[in-house]
Design an enzyme around this catalytic site. Structure first.
Site, PDB file in Angstrom:
ATOM      1  N   ASP A  21      -4.426 -13.054   2.939  1.00 13.85           N
ATOM      2  CA  ASP A  21      -5.776 -12.622   3.311  1.00 13.85           C
ATOM      3  C   ASP A  21      -6.790 -12.884   2.194  1.00 13.85           C
ATOM      4  O   ASP A  21      -7.960 -12.538   2.318  1.00 13.85           O
ATOM      5  CB  ASP A  21      -5.799 -11.143   3.751  1.00 13.85           C
ATOM      6  CG  ASP A  21      -4.973 -10.232   2.871  1.00 13.85           C
ATOM      7  OD1 ASP A  21      -4.523 -10.664   1.783  1.00 13.85           O
ATOM      8  OD2 ASP A  21      -4.779  -9.057   3.265  1.00 13.85           O
ATOM      9  N   HIS A  41       0.821  -1.225   0.000  1.00 11.63           N
ATOM     10  CA  HIS A  41       0.000   0.000   0.000  1.00 11.63           C
ATOM     11  C   HIS A  41       0.850   1.268   0.000  1.00 11.63           C
ATOM     12  O   HIS A  41       0.310   2.367  -0.184  1.00 11.63           O
ATOM     13  CB  HIS A  41      -0.946   0.020   1.206  1.00 11.63           C
ATOM     14  CG  HIS A  41      -1.982  -1.057   1.173  1.00 11.63           C
ATOM     15  ND1 HIS A  41      -2.839  -1.209   0.106  1.00 11.63           N
ATOM     16  CD2 HIS A  41      -2.280  -2.053   2.043  1.00 11.63           C
ATOM     17  CE1 HIS A  41      -3.642  -2.254   0.335  1.00 11.63           C
ATOM     18  NE2 HIS A  41      -3.308  -2.784   1.498  1.00 11.63           N
TER      19      HIS A  41
END
Ligand code: Q9C
Ligand code: ZN
Length: 341
Positions: A283, A159
């Site tokens: 995830d 990110h």
């Protein structure tokens, strides 16, 4: 397969964060890396080696110098200014693209971040620095002839853009590794399978024709980071066509995921990169407390084997993954199945 790991990640002690007197809950905790380490030891994946220190230069090739100056001093500045041990958390953001970089610490606190979810603690800079060195050491291991190497990075990185952090990420470990690999290959591909879109990696290489970025992720209308990850984000200038996004809706299962992964792998094969970097976030698996897909463990094994079947020397960089029952086994499953069928 070799794993690169250092316990320096524990300096980013996110399991004990107190903010304004209240516990600040983050899913991105030290136990994640420790559980993965234990699982790859018991599964006998291979040697576990410490990172080599390549210094700040390979980080500065990817990140803005002012951003690095800020990250490396923010905690101490904040501590001195407010006489507090509390974490640095911004709350005023430079949302306009025409924002001026402020000279003050409080201005820069918001200027270099795009969210409130990622506290800067006393040891954050050192942990993030060593996560980047971990990715660089894995890249060097692959340059030296290994087919694949696993960088057990924590904190994660995808990110983080050149001058912006959030999403539990500070330095973009995968981008730093990919940029380093470009010294030995004219082209490098990055495949991001973390549930969340790798907005930072996309941004870093958006106009670079020598890096192909492909990402499969939760649809931006449904999940973080919300503002990026659609198929019409294809790159710009000389990099046009070198950014390929595959958003998938919540509940996506093995069959759909593997079909779309096949499209991404076809693009990568056509690009003929010298090296591949995989942003590996677990995830994407069913049961993850943050991710929204329903990919099975068997599906993960197939995902790994399909990527390995490209037969491109690969640096596997750890990103997210928050299921504290299964995370270690997921990493071990991915690494065990990473061999061309
Ligand atoms: N409390 C990575 O997987 N928002 N980052 C979660 C839940 C941020 C995840 C909100 C998710 C960022 C590397
Ligand atoms: Zn994620």
């Amino acid at each position: 397969m070799k794993t690169i790991y250092t316990q320096k990640h524990k300096l980013h002690a996110t399991d004990s964060v107190i903010y304004e007197g209240v516990p600040f809950i983050t899913e991105e905790i030290p136990a994640r890396a420790e559980q993965i380490l234990a699982a790859i030891q018991s599964a006998k994946i291979g040697p576990i080696l410490p990172p080599i220190d390549y210094g700040i230069d390979p980080i500065l090739e990817v990140h803005d110098a002012g951003f690095i100056q800020y990250l490396s001093t923010a905690y101490q500045e904040h501590q001195a200014r407010f006489d507090t041990e509390e974490p640095v958390i911004p709350h005023t953001f430079a949302v306009s693209r025409r924002a001026r970089k402020p000279n003050s610490f409080l201005g820069q606190r918001g200027f270099y971040s795009f969210g409130t979810g990622t506290p800067i603690l006393a040891g954050t800079w050192e942990a993030a620095y060593w996560a980047a060195q971990t990715a660089l050491t894995a890249a060097k291991t692959v340059l030296d002839g290994e087919n694949a190497c696993y960088a057990l990075c924590r904190p994660p990185g995808h990110h983080a853009a050149a001058d912006l952090y959030d999403g539990s990420c500070f330095l973009n470990n995968a981008a730093i590794a990919a940029n380093y690999l470009l010294k030995s290959a004219s082209q490098v591909a990055i495949l991001d399978i973390d549930y969340h879109h790798g907005n930072g990696t996309q941004e870093i290489f958006y106009s670079n024709p020598n890096v192909l970025f492909c990402s499969l992720h939760g649809h931006p209308d449904e999940d973080y980071p919300y503002f990026w990850g659609m198929p019409d984000e294809t790159g710009e200038g000389a990099g046009t066509g070198r950014n390929v996004n595959f958003p998938l809706h919540r509940g996506a299962q093995d069959e759909e995921y593997l079909q779309v992964l096949g499209q991404a792998l076809q693009q990568i094969a056509q690009f003929k990169p010298g090296y591949l970097v995989v942003s590996a976030g677990f995830d994407l698996i069913e049961g993850d407390p943050i991710g929204g897909f329903n990919i099975s463990v068997q599906g993960l094994a197939l995902i790994s084997a399909k990527i390995a079947s490209l037969r491109i020397p690969t640096v596997i960089v750890q990103e997210g993954g928050y299921d504290m029952e299964d995370l270690g086994n997921l990493a071990a499953t991915f690494l065990q199945n990473f061999h061309p069928g």
